[in-house]
Write an enzyme that holds these catalytic residues in place. Structure first.
Site, PDB file in Angstrom:
ATOM      1  N   ASN A   1      -2.413   5.245  -8.828  1.00  0.00           N
ATOM      2  CA  ASN A   1      -3.358   6.291  -9.347  1.00  0.00           C
ATOM      3  C   ASN A   1      -4.005   5.730 -10.594  1.00  0.00           C
ATOM      4  O   ASN A   1      -3.639   5.573 -11.630  1.00  0.00           O
ATOM      5  CB  ASN A   1      -2.531   7.427  -9.772  1.00  0.00           C
ATOM      6  CG  ASN A   1      -3.703   8.639 -10.147  1.00  0.00           C
ATOM      7  OD1 ASN A   1      -4.939   8.144 -10.232  1.00  0.00           O
ATOM      8  ND2 ASN A   1      -3.172   9.599 -10.995  1.00  0.00           N
TER       9      ASN A   1
ATOM     10  N   LYS B   1      -6.761   6.641 -11.599  1.00  0.00           N
ATOM     11  CA  LYS B   1      -7.232   7.663 -12.552  1.00  0.00           C
ATOM     12  C   LYS B   1      -8.916   7.211 -13.040  1.00  0.00           C
ATOM     13  O   LYS B   1      -9.485   6.635 -11.819  1.00  0.00           O
ATOM     14  CB  LYS B   1      -6.784   7.841 -13.812  1.00  0.00           C
ATOM     15  CG  LYS B   1      -5.118   8.070 -13.597  1.00  0.00           C
ATOM     16  CD  LYS B   1      -4.589   8.595 -14.820  1.00  0.00           C
ATOM     17  CE  LYS B   1      -2.918   8.903 -14.369  1.00  0.00           C
ATOM     18  NZ  LYS B   1      -2.185   9.381 -15.505  1.00  0.00           N
TER      19      LYS B   1
ATOM     20  N   HIS C   1      -2.743  16.994  -9.186  1.00  0.00           N
ATOM     21  CA  HIS C   1      -2.248  16.065 -10.275  1.00  0.00           C
ATOM     22  C   HIS C   1      -2.609  17.156 -11.607  1.00  0.00           C
ATOM     23  O   HIS C   1      -3.513  17.913 -11.666  1.00  0.00           O
ATOM     24  CB  HIS C   1      -3.275  14.985 -10.477  1.00  0.00           C
ATOM     25  CG  HIS C   1      -2.705  14.075 -11.448  1.00  0.00           C
ATOM     26  ND1 HIS C   1      -2.686  14.189 -12.468  1.00  0.00           N
ATOM     27  CD2 HIS C   1      -1.916  12.924 -11.136  1.00  0.00           C
ATOM     28  CE1 HIS C   1      -2.234  13.087 -13.245  1.00  0.00           C
ATOM     29  NE2 HIS C   1      -1.593  12.355 -12.336  1.00  0.00           N
TER      30      HIS C   1
ATOM     31  N   GLU D   1      -3.342  16.295 -14.520  1.00  0.00           N
ATOM     32  CA  GLU D   1      -4.466  16.227 -15.271  1.00  0.00           C
ATOM     33  C   GLU D   1      -5.741  17.092 -14.658  1.00  0.00           C
ATOM     34  O   GLU D   1      -6.418  17.651 -15.640  1.00  0.00           O
ATOM     35  CB  GLU D   1      -4.834  14.801 -15.235  1.00  0.00           C
ATOM     36  CG  GLU D   1      -4.233  13.985 -16.220  1.00  0.00           C
ATOM     37  CD  GLU D   1      -3.852  12.518 -16.089  1.00  0.00           C
ATOM     38  OE1 GLU D   1      -4.820  12.101 -15.102  1.00  0.00           O
ATOM     39  OE2 GLU D   1      -3.187  11.666 -16.596  1.00  0.00           O
TER      40      GLU D   1
ATOM     41  N   GLU E   1       5.988  14.788 -11.278  1.00  0.00           N
ATOM     42  CA  GLU E   1       5.578  14.082 -12.434  1.00  0.00           C
ATOM     43  C   GLU E   1       5.797  15.106 -13.599  1.00  0.00           C
ATOM     44  O   GLU E   1       4.726  16.007 -13.808  1.00  0.00           O
ATOM     45  CB  GLU E   1       4.202  13.702 -12.023  1.00  0.00           C
ATOM     46  CG  GLU E   1       3.683  12.814 -11.138  1.00  0.00           C
ATOM     47  CD  GLU E   1       2.369  12.022 -11.182  1.00  0.00           C
ATOM     48  OE1 GLU E   1       2.724  10.846 -11.111  1.00  0.00           O
ATOM     49  OE2 GLU E   1       1.396  12.674 -11.247  1.00  0.00           O
TER      50      GLU E   1
ATOM     51  N   GLY F   1       1.730   9.055 -18.752  1.00  0.00           N
ATOM     52  CA  GLY F   1       0.909   8.367 -20.029  1.00  0.00           C
ATOM     53  C   GLY F   1       1.425   8.270 -21.361  1.00  0.00           C
ATOM     54  O   GLY F   1       0.675   7.824 -22.321  1.00  0.00           O
TER      55      GLY F   1
ATOM     56  N   SER G   1       4.532   7.426 -16.446  1.00  0.00           N
ATOM     57  CA  SER G   1       5.139   5.930 -17.429  1.00  0.00           C
ATOM     58  C   SER G   1       5.986   5.208 -16.429  1.00  0.00           C
ATOM     59  O   SER G   1       6.971   4.563 -17.076  1.00  0.00           O
ATOM     60  CB  SER G   1       5.961   6.494 -18.655  1.00  0.00           C
ATOM     61  OG  SER G   1       4.705   7.208 -19.380  1.00  0.00           O
TER      62      SER G   1
ATOM     63  N   GLY H   1       0.494   5.358 -12.631  1.00  0.00           N
ATOM     64  CA  GLY H   1      -0.860   5.441 -13.524  1.00  0.00           C
ATOM     65  C   GLY H   1      -1.116   4.058 -14.170  1.00  0.00           C
ATOM     66  O   GLY H   1      -1.636   3.164 -13.518  1.00  0.00           O
TER      67      GLY H   1
HETATM   68  P1  PGA Z   1       1.188   7.172 -15.724  1.00  0.00           P
HETATM   69  O1  PGA Z   1       0.537   8.208 -14.823  1.00  0.00           O
HETATM   70  O2  PGA Z   1       2.157   6.116 -14.973  1.00  0.00           O
HETATM   71  O3  PGA Z   1       0.377   6.582 -16.440  1.00  0.00           O
HETATM   72  O4  PGA Z   1       2.119   7.954 -16.816  1.00  0.00           O
HETATM   73  C1  PGA Z   1       1.314   8.737 -13.644  1.00  0.00           C
HETATM   74  C2  PGA Z   1       0.369   9.637 -13.025  1.00  0.00           C
HETATM   75  O5  PGA Z   1      -0.319  10.627 -13.610  1.00  0.00           O
HETATM   76  O6  PGA Z   1       0.411   9.476 -11.844  1.00  0.00           O
END
Ligand code: PGA
Length: 308
Positions: free
Chosen positions: A51, A53, A135, A137, A209, A215, A256, A277
Site C-alpha cells: 500500500n 498510500k 483502510h 486512514e 490492521e 506507521g 509496521s 505501507g
Molecule cells: P505501515 O502501513 O506498514 O506503514 O504501518 C500499513 C497500512 O496502513 O496498510
C-alpha cells in the site's frame, strides 16, 4: 478436494477461483514453538500487498514497481502493488507480464455521476484488478462507515475487483479489552447481507490492521495477530453464518510490517501474508518480505502435497 487459488501462478484477472466450499480435512503446517502441527482445512494463498498510500508520482512509480517486481520473483507468493490512482497506469505498464497484480487504494460506492473528485470501479477497469477497502486512514479522515465500506465492497465485487477489506481497533479499544468486539462489529457492518459465495468467488481478502500499529513502528505480537485472525474467522463462521467457508478467507496482518518482523506473523498458520505501507516503498524491504513469504508458501505446498 482442495480450494485452489489460481492467481498465484499468474492468472490474468487477479481472481481466486474457489472450486470447493464444502468442509473437508486437509494438510497440516508446522507451527513454530512447542505446539503441535496445526491442521488447516486447505491451502490458502500467501499474499504480500504493498500500500503505497499518498507516495510516488507518475514519473517515478513505474520504475519503483519494476524494481520491486524484479527483486521479488519468488515462487508461490501473490504480489500486489497499490499505488495512488494517478500512478496506476504507469505501474500497470511497468508490471506488464511480471505476474504482479495492481490494486487501487479505494473505490467509490456509486456507479458514476455527480461525485466531484471521486473514482468509480468502472474507471479502474484495465488499470487495477485489486482494491483496498475501508483502510483505517479513510475511516479516520474520510469518516468511512462500515455501511459505506460494505457498499464499496459490493461495488468492487460487481466490477470484478478483488477486495482487501481492512479492519482493526484503536489503541484505547485494545487497552479496554474490546479489540475483538470492535473488529467483529466492523466485519458484521461491512458484510451483513452479502453472499459468501460471491465474496469467495471474488477473491475476498481481509487485512487485520490494528490502528495503533500503522506507521508507528509498533506491531502487534505474532500471537496477538494470530488470535485476531482466528477471531475474525470465528466471526465469519458464527456471526455471519459462513461456517467452514470462513477458513477459505485469507487474513493478512498490517501495521509496521518489515522484512525484520514479517516472519513473526507468517509463522502463524492463521495469517496469510501482509498489507505493507512504509516498507513497501523500499525494494530491499519488499525483497526480504516476499522471500520470507515464499518460505511459508513452500511449507504450505509441501504440507498439502504430503496430504498431511
Ligand atoms: P505501515 O502501513 O506498514 O506503514 O504501518 C500499513 C497500512 O496502513 O496498510
Amino acid at each position: 478436494m482442495q480450494m485452489r487459488e489460481l492467481d498465484t501462478g499468474g492468472g490474468s484477472d487477479g481472481h481466486a477461483i474457489p472450486v470447493e466450499v464444502a468442509p473437508h480435512e486437509g494438510p497440516t503446517v508446522p507451527r513454530e514453538g512447542p505446539t503441535q502441527p496445526v491442521r488447516i482445512p486447505f491451502m490458502r494463498p500467501v499474499i504480500i500487498a504493498a500500500n503505497w498510500k499518498m507516495n510516488t508520482t507518475p514519473a517515478d512509480a513505474g520504475q519503483l514497481a519494476a524494481t520491486i517486481a524484479a527483486r521479488t520473483e519468488e515462487p508461490g507468493v501473490t504480489r500486489v502493488i497499490c499505488p495512488p490512482y494517478v500512478c496506476l497506469a504507469a505501474v500497470k505498464d511497468a508490471l506488464a507480464g511480471k505476474n504482479v497484480f495492481v490494486g487501487a487504494q479505494n473505490v467509490h460506492h456509486e456507479q458514476g455521476g455527480a461525485y466531484t473528485g471521486e473514482i468509480s470501479a468502472a474507471m479502474l477497469s484495465g488499470l487495477a484488478t485489486w482494491v483496498i477497502i475501508g483502510h483505517s486512514e479513510r475511516r479516520r479522515d474520510q469518516l468511512e462507515s462500515d455501511e459505506l465500506i460494505g457498499k464499496k465492497l459490493a461495488r468492487a465485487l460487481s466490477a470484478g475487483l478483488r477486495p482487501i477489506l481492512c479492519v482493526g481497533e484503536l489503541l484505547d479499544e485494545r487497552e479496554a479489552g474490546r479489540a475483538v468486539e470492535v473488529v467483529s462489529a466492523q466485519l458484521r457492518g461491512a458484510l451483513a447481507g452479502k453472499e459468501v459465495e460471491a465474496l469467495l468467488a471474488g477473491g475476498f481478502v481481509i487485512a487485520y490492521e490494528p490502528v495503533w500499529a500503522i506507521g508507528t513502528g509498533r506491531t502487534a505480537s505474532g500471537a496477538d495477530a494470530a488470535a485476531m485472525a482466528e477471531a475474525i474467522r470465528s466471526c465469519l463462521a458464527a456471526d455471519l453464518g459462513w461456517n467452514s467457508a470462513a477458513e477459505q478467507v485469507p487474513v493478512l496482518y498490517g501495521g509496521s510490517v518489515t522484512s525484520a518482523n514479517i516472519g513473526e506473523f507468517l509463522s502463524e498458520h492463521s495469517i496469510d501474508g501482509g498489507l505493507v505501507g512504509g516498507a513497501s516503498l523500499k525494494p530491499d524491504e519488499m525483497a526480504g518480505m516476499v522471500a520470507r513469504a515464499a518460505v511459508t508458501a513452500m511449507a504450505r505446498a509441501a504440507a498439502e502435497g504430503k496430504g498431511e
